[in-house]
Design an enzyme around this catalytic site. Structure first.
Site, PDB file in Angstrom:
ATOM      1  N   GLY A   1       2.181  -0.438   4.435  1.00 53.90           N
ATOM      2  CA  GLY A   1       1.618  -1.470   3.577  1.00 53.90           C
ATOM      3  C   GLY A   1       1.916  -2.852   4.120  1.00 53.90           C
ATOM      4  O   GLY A   1       2.817  -3.032   4.933  1.00 53.90           O
TER       5      GLY A   1
ATOM      6  N   SER B   1       0.795  -1.238   0.000  1.00 61.13           N
ATOM      7  CA  SER B   1       0.000   0.000   0.000  1.00 61.13           C
ATOM      8  C   SER B   1       0.823   1.281   0.000  1.00 61.13           C
ATOM      9  O   SER B   1       0.248   2.376   0.002  1.00 61.13           O
ATOM     10  CB  SER B   1      -0.953  -0.001   1.198  1.00 61.13           C
TER      11      SER B   1
END
Length: 288
Positions: free
Chosen positions: A231, A65
């Site tokens: 992430g 992410s």
């Protein structure tokens, strides 16, 4: 926020930092790699001096992410070029929902602006919101094209959420290097790609991240500020990219990536915390 803008006026040439300053950071990284049977990459850039240090900084790791900062920077850039309207709305359909969509799942049947979708994905890591942005931009390849345009020859985005988080060893898709993404963040936040208003908005989204309280924020020195994006993915992937600064310390850009480990998410989080603490000690000891 004002402090960051002061440093956007000049990006010095990068020079490799004295490795002795980071001896403890490297030692900690090696110990963690051994204990978790993990692959770790780190890059640190002092935006004032241009000094950088890395550990496996040119090796590839899953983006996970951390790509969301780049996608939303691309939205800001396209808006400034008059190519997209960030206030345009997209109707949310049930088919848009994917794993981990805490904001979008509550808005099925409603409309969301692209600007609000970026706020959602940057602050909560909402995956459906990220896909809405990617679709509006023209797909993952548009993000890769943007990266090449601003000088990043390494980072690439090939898939959407959640497939991009696969993290399979040897797969070049959806990867970056710690050094590449630090340089890209330097350009996006302090360079000429975005206007000052665009830089401020990107920073605002990162400062207001709600899902990283147990990572670098938990060991941030007193009086320091942070803007970050984390992430996680398959095969033990865990990552964070951040900018940290204080009144006495110019902005430092940090990237930490873990991959190829069977360690629990708690242990991977703890690894990032330990590495972050060592990095912060380098700079907090300098400013004493």
């Amino acid at each position: 926020m004002k402090l960051l803008l002061v440093f956007s006026l000049l990006i010095p040439s990068m020079v490799f930092a004295n490795s002795s300053k980071f001896q403890q950071v490297e030692q900690d990284a090696k110990v963690i790699e051994a204990s978790l049977s993990a692959h770790i990459g780190i890059s640190v850039l002092d935006t004032q001096t241009g000094e950088y240090w890395d550990y496996n900084g040119n090796q590839r790791f899953p983006l996970t992410s951390t790509f969301k900062t780049i996608a939303c920077a691309k939205l800001l850039y396209d808006a400034e070029q008059g190519e997209i309207n960030p206030k345009s709305t997209i109707e949310i359909k049930k088919a848009d929902l994917v794993t981990y969509s805490p904001v979008i799942e509550k808005q099925v049947g409603q409309a969301i602006t692209l600007d609000d979708a970026c706020f959602a994905t940057m602050t909560t890591s909402d995956n459906a919101a990220a896909n809405i942005i990617l679709n509006a931009l023209g797909g993952p390849e548009s993000v890769t094209d943007f990266l090449r345009q601003i000088g990043d020859k390494e980072t690439r985005l090939d898939r959407i959420e959640p497939e991009l988080n696969e993290g399979k060893l040897g797969d070049l898709r959806d990867t970056t290097t710690p050094n590449a993404i630090v340089n890209t963040l330097n350009e996006l936040l302090f360079g000429s790609t975005l206007s000052q208003d665009g830089q401020k908005k990107l920073e605002y989204w990162m400062v207001n991240n709600q899902v990283t309280g147990n990572l670098l924020r938990s060991v941030l020195p007193e009086g320091w500020n942070i803007a970050d994006r984390s992430g996680a993915g398959g095969f033990g992937a865990r990552s964070i990219t951040a900018v940290v600064w204080s009144e006495a310390q110019s902005p430092i850009i940090v990237s930490i990536y873990l991959a190829q480990t069977e360690a629990s998410i708690a242990d991977r989080n703890d690894a990032i915390v330990k590495i972050g603490r060592s990095i912060f000690e380098v700079y907090s000891s300098q400013s004493r």
